[in-house]
Structures are given as C-alpha cells and as structure tokens.
Design an enzyme around this catalytic site. Sequence first.
Site, PDB file in Angstrom:
ATOM      1  N   LYS A 177     -17.008  45.221 -24.305  1.00 29.09           N
ATOM      2  CA  LYS A 177     -18.442  45.050 -24.080  1.00 29.09           C
ATOM      3  C   LYS A 177     -18.742  45.338 -22.621  1.00 29.09           C
ATOM      4  O   LYS A 177     -18.129  44.740 -21.726  1.00 29.09           O
ATOM      5  CB  LYS A 177     -18.785  43.599 -24.414  1.00 29.09           C
ATOM      6  CG  LYS A 177     -20.186  43.194 -24.122  1.00 29.09           C
ATOM      7  CD  LYS A 177     -20.387  41.740 -24.495  1.00 29.09           C
ATOM      8  CE  LYS A 177     -21.799  41.332 -24.193  1.00 29.09           C
ATOM      9  NZ  LYS A 177     -22.054  39.931 -24.379  1.00 29.09           N
TER      10      LYS A 177
HETATM   11  P1  FBP Z   1     -27.065  39.001 -22.907  1.00 29.18           P
HETATM   12  O1  FBP Z   1     -27.256  39.922 -24.071  1.00 29.18           O
HETATM   13  O2  FBP Z   1     -28.024  37.863 -22.938  1.00 29.18           O
HETATM   14  O3  FBP Z   1     -27.063  39.767 -21.609  1.00 29.18           O
HETATM   15  O4  FBP Z   1     -25.644  38.332 -23.080  1.00 29.18           O
HETATM   16  C1  FBP Z   1     -24.483  39.052 -22.848  1.00 29.18           C
HETATM   17  C2  FBP Z   1     -23.554  38.268 -21.971  1.00 29.18           C
HETATM   18  O5  FBP Z   1     -22.310  38.916 -21.849  1.00 29.18           O
HETATM   19  C3  FBP Z   1     -23.298  36.854 -22.448  1.00 29.18           C
HETATM   20  O6  FBP Z   1     -22.286  36.805 -23.403  1.00 29.18           O
HETATM   21  C4  FBP Z   1     -22.996  36.166 -21.166  1.00 29.18           C
HETATM   22  O7  FBP Z   1     -23.363  34.835 -21.186  1.00 29.18           O
HETATM   23  C5  FBP Z   1     -23.834  36.878 -20.176  1.00 29.18           C
HETATM   24  O8  FBP Z   1     -24.093  38.165 -20.694  1.00 29.18           O
HETATM   25  C6  FBP Z   1     -23.138  36.975 -18.866  1.00 29.18           C
HETATM   26  O9  FBP Z   1     -23.755  37.935 -18.062  1.00 29.18           O
HETATM   27  P2  FBP Z   1     -23.760  37.735 -16.506  1.00 29.18           P
HETATM   28  O10 FBP Z   1     -22.365  37.367 -16.129  1.00 29.18           O
HETATM   29  O11 FBP Z   1     -24.199  39.043 -15.959  1.00 29.18           O
HETATM   30  O12 FBP Z   1     -24.718  36.659 -16.257  1.00 29.18           O
END
Ligand code: FBP
Length: 260
Positions: A177
């Site tokens: 991802k």
């Molecule tokens: P979103 O689709 O809300 O961006 O979530 C994806 C994600 O990977 C979550 O699993 C995780 O909590 C968050 O983004 C972490 O993103 P960052 O470290 O940039 O805050």
Amino acid sequence: MRPLGDSPLVRNDKTLVLAHDHGVEHGPKQFAGVEERLDPNTIFEMATHDAVTALAVGKGLTETYYPSYKDDVNLLAKLNGGSDLWMGDPYSAHNWTVDYAAELDVDAIGYTIYPGVNKEPEMFEDFRPVQESARDHDLPIALWAYPRGQAVKEHRSKEIIAYAARLGLELGSDFTKVKYPRSKENMEYAVKSAADNRVLLSGGSKASDREFLELVEDCMDVGVAGLAVGRNVWQRENPYEMLDMLEAVVFEGASADDVL
Ligand code: FBP
C-alpha cells in the site's frame, strides 16, 4: 504474481480494504463531525458492504468486535501501529503476533514499515518473523510502505513511491500500500516497479466525491490492484453511497463520470 488461492481479499482480481487503524494512528480527533463512528460497530457494519473485501483493524477491535461479525466481514489484522503523540524518529512496534491473529481466525495480515527512518533496520528485522509466520499460516500479507525520515525529502516523489512499491515485492508481501505519487504516470511507474506485487492506493485525507473517484479511476487505469481506504469512506456522512460508487469503479471498471 504469487497466487492467493481462494482468498476472500480478492474479487475479480481486485481488492478494497477498509482501513480503520486511525484510532491508534491519530486518535479521536479523526472522528470530528462523525462522532457516532467512534463506536466500532458502525465500522464493522460498513465492512459488511459487498465492496469491502477486508477490514483492517488492530488487536483490540478484533478481539472485541470481530466475533460478532465473523460471518460477514473478512479481517485484515493490522499488527503494528503507533500514536501521533510520539515525537521521535518514526517507528511502529507490533503489539500482537501472527499466531495470535490466526487464533482469532483472521483472513490476512497488515504491517507498516517506514523505509528511510533511522530504525529502518529494526523495522525490516521486525517484519521478518511476521512475514515468515504469515506464510506458515497461509495468510496473505499487506505491507503499508511509507517512506519517511531525514533522507526522504519528498515522500510522494516518483522515485520514492516506486521504491516503496518495490520493497513490498523484495520483502515478501502480497500487497503493498503506497501513497499517491502525485500523478497517474508516476503511479504507473510504481506499479511497474512492483512487478508481480499488487499495489494498493492509500486513500488519503477526505476529498470531494469527484476528486477521490477520479483518483481511484486513474489508479485502476494504470494497473493498481485496488485500494486501502479509510477517511474517504468512513469520514463521509454517507459512506454507503461512496462504497456503492467504489464498487463500480474498482470491480466493474466504471469511470468516475459513470457513477457520479
Ligand atoms: P486513509 O485512507 O484514511 O489515508 O488511511 C490509510 C492509512 O494508511 C491508515 O491505515 C493509517 O492510519 C493512515 O493512513 C496513516 O497515514 P499517515 O501515517 O500518513 O497519517
């Protein structure tokens, strides 16, 4: 591509993970305006939508809520995570094991690495037994590959995101991802760099329906295997409407224009 057998995570070769580890990563402020979603039952309910091939949550939510939804939700066990109160070099320790997740009858394993941080060697070493144990249990692995740290000047650049995608293949995940690298062409390069690994788009902060769906359409066009999305679904007033539209774009090849 490493075959996943009859894994429920994949439908028509595509995947949609509803990500909900935000309570750990960012805390209750993420629920502003949708406070009713502080109740994880609302999220597990959402994950019963046909578009969702797996729900990604941590240990506590799995132990407490998954038993009631087991028949209708595929669970991706997010093994590590850390709060945003931590001010040190990014690092994410795991707080449950693959063995314990398997005991709770989950369908897949999720793990975050931060390539480029000072503790990168520890993070890669931490991931090694997770990866090997997931293979022992025949559980697919999704790697959240988020380059960070002093050496990473622009964490969404073409090269950095392609490198993140490639690391998933190299470290032995089934899905990797990554954040959107700012253009469709850059995402195509990331997909190519990942070779047989399945690249998932990380949803990002809440955007308008059109903006988000056009982004998803662009990513699907260049061979992304699907998405792992949190805020762009569960922060919406009507997440079910968004899931209906995502189902058409991700699994049925519809365009943003078709569904809007
Ligand atoms: P979103 O689709 O809300 O961006 O979530 C994806 C994600 O990977 C979550 O699993 C995780 O909590 C968050 O983004 C972490 O993103 P960052 O470290 O940039 O805050």
